[in-house]
Design a protein around this motif. Sequence first.
Motif, PDB file in Angstrom:
ATOM      1  N   THR A 132      -3.410   4.373  -3.201  1.00 40.12           N
ATOM      2  CA  THR A 132      -2.658   3.653  -4.227  1.00 40.12           C
ATOM      3  C   THR A 132      -2.085   2.349  -3.677  1.00 40.12           C
ATOM      4  OG1 THR A 132      -2.028   5.752  -5.228  1.00 40.12           O
ATOM      5  CG2 THR A 132      -0.763   3.839  -5.883  1.00 40.12           C
TER       6      THR A 132
ATOM      7  N   LEU B 297      -2.138   0.400  -8.852  1.00 41.71           N
ATOM      8  CA  LEU B 297      -3.603   0.370  -8.784  1.00 41.71           C
ATOM      9  C   LEU B 297      -4.080   1.548  -7.944  1.00 41.71           C
ATOM     10  CD1 LEU B 297      -3.722  -3.378  -7.740  1.00 41.71           C
ATOM     11  CD2 LEU B 297      -4.120  -2.530 -10.036  1.00 41.71           C
ATOM     12  N   ASP B 298      -4.953   2.349  -8.516  1.00 37.08           N
ATOM     13  CA  ASP B 298      -5.513   3.484  -7.783  1.00 37.08           C
ATOM     14  C   ASP B 298      -6.957   3.189  -7.407  1.00 37.08           C
ATOM     15  OD1 ASP B 298      -3.269   5.204  -7.916  1.00 37.08           O
ATOM     16  OD2 ASP B 298      -3.785   5.718  -9.989  1.00 37.08           O
ATOM     17  N   LYS B 299      -7.385   3.791  -6.301  1.00 33.69           N
ATOM     18  CA  LYS B 299      -8.790   3.674  -5.912  1.00 33.69           C
ATOM     19  C   LYS B 299      -9.651   4.516  -6.841  1.00 33.69           C
ATOM     20  CE  LYS B 299      -8.357   2.884  -0.949  1.00 33.69           C
ATOM     21  NZ  LYS B 299      -8.707   3.433   0.381  1.00 33.69           N
TER      22      LYS B 299
ATOM     23  N   ASN C 199     -13.208  -1.179  -5.114  1.00 33.47           N
ATOM     24  CA  ASN C 199     -12.729   0.200  -5.017  1.00 33.47           C
ATOM     25  C   ASN C 199     -11.507   0.492  -5.898  1.00 33.47           C
ATOM     26  OD1 ASN C 199     -10.808  -1.192  -3.553  1.00 33.47           O
ATOM     27  ND2 ASN C 199     -10.829   0.188  -1.795  1.00 33.47           N
ATOM     28  N   ILE C 200     -11.107  -0.449  -6.755  1.00 34.04           N
ATOM     29  CA  ILE C 200      -9.976  -0.235  -7.658  1.00 34.04           C
ATOM     30  C   ILE C 200     -10.485   0.284  -9.003  1.00 34.04           C
ATOM     31  CG2 ILE C 200      -8.083  -1.343  -8.937  1.00 34.04           C
ATOM     32  CD1 ILE C 200      -7.558  -1.076  -5.925  1.00 34.04           C
ATOM     33  N   ASP C 201      -9.882   1.375  -9.474  1.00 36.00           N
ATOM     34  CA  ASP C 201     -10.235   1.973 -10.757  1.00 36.00           C
ATOM     35  C   ASP C 201      -9.569   1.168 -11.871  1.00 36.00           C
ATOM     36  OD1 ASP C 201     -10.771   3.518 -12.961  1.00 36.00           O
ATOM     37  OD2 ASP C 201      -9.920   5.369 -12.138  1.00 36.00           O
ATOM     38  N   ARG C 202     -10.346   0.368 -12.569  1.00 37.42           N
ATOM     39  CA  ARG C 202      -9.814  -0.517 -13.606  1.00 37.42           C
ATOM     40  C   ARG C 202      -9.246   0.248 -14.804  1.00 37.42           C
ATOM     41  NH1 ARG C 202     -12.174  -3.119  -9.634  1.00 37.42           N
ATOM     42  NH2 ARG C 202     -12.759  -5.284  -9.897  1.00 37.42           N
TER      43      ARG C 202
ATOM     44  N   LYS D 185       0.888  -1.168   0.000  1.00 36.14           N
ATOM     45  CA  LYS D 185       0.000   0.000   0.000  1.00 36.14           C
ATOM     46  C   LYS D 185       0.921   1.210   0.000  1.00 36.14           C
ATOM     47  CE  LYS D 185      -3.992   1.892   2.344  1.00 36.14           C
ATOM     48  NZ  LYS D 185      -4.928   1.743   3.455  1.00 36.14           N
TER      49      LYS D 185
ATOM     50  N   LEU E 230      -9.334  -8.239  -7.577  1.00 39.42           N
ATOM     51  CA  LEU E 230      -9.463  -6.792  -7.446  1.00 39.42           C
ATOM     52  C   LEU E 230     -10.738  -6.470  -6.675  1.00 39.42           C
ATOM     53  CD1 LEU E 230      -8.592  -5.673 -11.097  1.00 39.42           C
ATOM     54  CD2 LEU E 230      -7.092  -5.655  -9.090  1.00 39.42           C
TER      55      LEU E 230
ATOM     56  N   ILE F 263      -5.151   1.563 -14.201  1.00 36.91           N
ATOM     57  CA  ILE F 263      -4.089   0.631 -13.831  1.00 36.91           C
ATOM     58  C   ILE F 263      -2.878   0.888 -14.714  1.00 36.91           C
ATOM     59  CG2 ILE F 263      -3.414  -1.802 -13.726  1.00 36.91           C
ATOM     60  CD1 ILE F 263      -6.370  -2.448 -13.122  1.00 36.91           C
TER      61      ILE F 263
END
Length: 141
Positions: A48, A127-129, A108-111, A43, A105, A114
């Motif tokens: 992120t 990986l960003d939220k 809450n991960i923005d696909r 983390k 995943l 990436i």
Amino acid sequence: MEVTKTAKDAVQKVEEKVENGLGVIKDSFNNLASHLPFANLAKKSSDTFVIEVDLPGVKKEDIDIKVEDDYLTVTAVRKFKNELKEDDYYLCESDYGLISRSFALSDNIDRDSIGAKFENGRLTITLDKVASKKVKNITVG
């Protein structure tokens, strides 16, 4: 009741088959594990996450990263060197062939954001939220 020689032989054969089966299962798991690359999950900040996947001996163009449903899958191919011959090695512990690793995943991960970078045999995936799930600081006025 006396156990006959035939019954003892039958029991012994069953035990041998069980032991052989366990050996096959162990070999299968060892083979599977040898094709799972090592990975670290970190983390980086509250918004992120980073996945580092060790892929020594793999070329950048032989890596495929795919997001399908709720899984991110890294697939790579470690190819034999052209000069490698079986007769050249007494013991060769380097694995060649298809390598694959999947990561679940969360929602809450923005696909769409990436990112991936490959350097010195290490693949780094960022990986960003999703924006609605990111931490928001509110200033008191």
